[in-house]
Design a protein around this motif. Structure first.
Motif, PDB file in Angstrom:
ATOM      1  N   GLY A  11     126.369  54.636 -12.721  1.00 27.71           N
ATOM      2  CA  GLY A  11     124.923  54.578 -12.866  1.00 27.71           C
ATOM      3  C   GLY A  11     124.347  55.949 -13.119  1.00 27.71           C
ATOM      4  O   GLY A  11     125.070  56.921 -13.334  1.00 27.71           O
ATOM      5  N   PRO A  12     123.024  56.037 -13.076  1.00 26.23           N
ATOM      6  CA  PRO A  12     122.383  57.329 -13.299  1.00 26.23           C
ATOM      7  C   PRO A  12     122.697  58.313 -12.185  1.00 26.23           C
ATOM      8  O   PRO A  12     122.921  57.926 -11.046  1.00 26.23           O
ATOM      9  CB  PRO A  12     120.895  56.993 -13.326  1.00 26.23           C
ATOM     10  N   ILE A  13     122.722  59.591 -12.524  1.00 28.15           N
ATOM     11  CA  ILE A  13     122.966  60.650 -11.552  1.00 28.15           C
ATOM     12  C   ILE A  13     121.601  61.179 -11.113  1.00 28.15           C
ATOM     13  O   ILE A  13     120.788  61.581 -11.954  1.00 28.15           O
ATOM     14  CB  ILE A  13     123.808  61.780 -12.176  1.00 28.15           C
ATOM     15  N   ARG A  14     121.351  61.181  -9.801  1.00 26.93           N
ATOM     16  CA  ARG A  14     120.057  61.644  -9.304  1.00 26.93           C
ATOM     17  C   ARG A  14     119.842  63.100  -9.705  1.00 26.93           C
ATOM     18  O   ARG A  14     120.738  63.928  -9.610  1.00 26.93           O
ATOM     19  CB  ARG A  14     120.025  61.520  -7.788  1.00 26.93           C
ATOM     20  N   GLY A  15     118.644  63.413 -10.192  1.00 24.90           N
ATOM     21  CA  GLY A  15     118.331  64.778 -10.608  1.00 24.90           C
ATOM     22  C   GLY A  15     118.788  65.098 -12.015  1.00 24.90           C
ATOM     23  O   GLY A  15     118.820  66.262 -12.400  1.00 24.90           O
ATOM     24  N   SER A  16     119.182  64.077 -12.786  1.00 22.09           N
ATOM     25  CA  SER A  16     119.620  64.345 -14.156  1.00 22.09           C
ATOM     26  C   SER A  16     118.835  63.473 -15.135  1.00 22.09           C
ATOM     27  O   SER A  16     118.208  62.496 -14.753  1.00 22.09           O
ATOM     28  CB  SER A  16     121.116  64.061 -14.320  1.00 22.09           C
ATOM     29  N   HIS A  17     118.868  63.863 -16.374  1.00 28.56           N
ATOM     30  CA  HIS A  17     118.251  63.066 -17.429  1.00 28.56           C
ATOM     31  C   HIS A  17     119.007  63.327 -18.734  1.00 28.56           C
ATOM     32  O   HIS A  17     119.790  64.262 -18.837  1.00 28.56           O
ATOM     33  CB  HIS A  17     116.770  63.407 -17.579  1.00 28.56           C
ATOM     34  N   LYS A  18     118.773  62.457 -19.702  1.00 26.72           N
ATOM     35  CA  LYS A  18     119.452  62.591 -20.992  1.00 26.72           C
ATOM     36  C   LYS A  18     118.735  63.655 -21.822  1.00 26.72           C
ATOM     37  O   LYS A  18     117.510  63.691 -21.878  1.00 26.72           O
ATOM     38  CB  LYS A  18     119.443  61.263 -21.729  1.00 26.72           C
ATOM     39  N   ALA A  19     119.520  64.502 -22.429  1.00 31.39           N
ATOM     40  CA  ALA A  19     118.995  65.541 -23.317  1.00 31.39           C
ATOM     41  C   ALA A  19     119.900  65.608 -24.543  1.00 31.39           C
ATOM     42  O   ALA A  19     120.963  64.985 -24.567  1.00 31.39           O
ATOM     43  CB  ALA A  19     118.952  66.883 -22.592  1.00 31.39           C
ATOM     44  N   TYR A  20     119.475  66.328 -25.543  1.00 29.24           N
ATOM     45  CA  TYR A  20     120.261  66.479 -26.766  1.00 29.24           C
ATOM     46  C   TYR A  20     120.429  67.951 -27.088  1.00 29.24           C
ATOM     47  O   TYR A  20     119.480  68.722 -27.021  1.00 29.24           O
ATOM     48  CB  TYR A  20     119.569  65.779 -27.934  1.00 29.24           C
ATOM     49  N   LEU A  21     121.653  68.346 -27.437  1.00 26.19           N
ATOM     50  CA  LEU A  21     121.920  69.687 -27.928  1.00 26.19           C
ATOM     51  C   LEU A  21     121.868  69.637 -29.445  1.00 26.19           C
ATOM     52  O   LEU A  21     122.414  68.724 -30.069  1.00 26.19           O
ATOM     53  CB  LEU A  21     123.302  70.167 -27.466  1.00 26.19           C
ATOM     54  N   GLU A  22     121.205  70.612 -30.042  1.00 24.08           N
ATOM     55  CA  GLU A  22     121.070  70.658 -31.497  1.00 24.08           C
ATOM     56  C   GLU A  22     122.264  71.371 -32.111  1.00 24.08           C
ATOM     57  O   GLU A  22     122.670  72.429 -31.653  1.00 24.08           O
ATOM     58  CB  GLU A  22     119.780  71.389 -31.875  1.00 24.08           C
ATOM     59  N   GLY A  23     122.833  70.773 -33.139  1.00 22.80           N
ATOM     60  CA  GLY A  23     123.964  71.352 -33.839  1.00 22.80           C
ATOM     61  C   GLY A  23     123.616  71.609 -35.290  1.00 22.80           C
ATOM     62  O   GLY A  23     122.468  71.459 -35.702  1.00 22.80           O
ATOM     63  N   THR A  38     118.556  75.837  -8.079  1.00 20.42           N
ATOM     64  CA  THR A  38     118.169  77.209  -8.425  1.00 20.42           C
ATOM     65  C   THR A  38     117.120  77.244  -9.535  1.00 20.42           C
ATOM     66  O   THR A  38     116.673  78.316  -9.926  1.00 20.42           O
ATOM     67  CB  THR A  38     119.390  78.010  -8.896  1.00 20.42           C
ATOM     68  N   GLY A  39     116.766  76.070 -10.077  1.00 20.15           N
ATOM     69  CA  GLY A  39     115.809  76.014 -11.183  1.00 20.15           C
ATOM     70  C   GLY A  39     116.500  76.019 -12.543  1.00 20.15           C
ATOM     71  O   GLY A  39     115.853  75.861 -13.567  1.00 20.15           O
ATOM     72  N   GLU A  40     117.815  76.227 -12.554  1.00 21.26           N
ATOM     73  CA  GLU A  40     118.581  76.186 -13.804  1.00 21.26           C
ATOM     74  C   GLU A  40     119.068  74.771 -14.034  1.00 21.26           C
ATOM     75  O   GLU A  40     118.813  73.876 -13.242  1.00 21.26           O
ATOM     76  CB  GLU A  40     119.741  77.168 -13.711  1.00 21.26           C
ATOM     77  N   HIS A  41     119.798  74.553 -15.130  1.00 19.10           N
ATOM     78  CA  HIS A  41     120.370  73.236 -15.397  1.00 19.10           C
ATOM     79  C   HIS A  41     121.814  73.388 -15.887  1.00 19.10           C
ATOM     80  O   HIS A  41     122.227  74.463 -16.305  1.00 19.10           O
ATOM     81  CB  HIS A  41     119.539  72.452 -16.409  1.00 19.10           C
TER      82      HIS A  41
END
Length: 44
Positions: A11-23, A38-41
């Motif tokens: 299932g979904p991971i708490r504290g995460s969301h789907k994002a896309y890296l541009e290539g 820490t505010g990073e990802h």
């Protein structure tokens, strides 16, 4: 000593969301972006 059975998160991971890296050439690679305390990802 007691054996521990591994578990799989499907299932979904708490504290995460789907994002896309541009290539190159408009290629977008989907990743899960996990927000760290820490505010990073971290992308996986």
């Amino acid at each position: 000593m007691t054996a521990v059975a591994p578990s799989v998160t499907t299932g979904p991971i708490r504290g995460s969301h789907k994002a896309y890296l541009e290539g190159p050439d408009g290629l977008r690679v989907p990743v899960h972006r996990i927000e760290l305390s820490t505010g990073e990802h971290h992308d996986v």
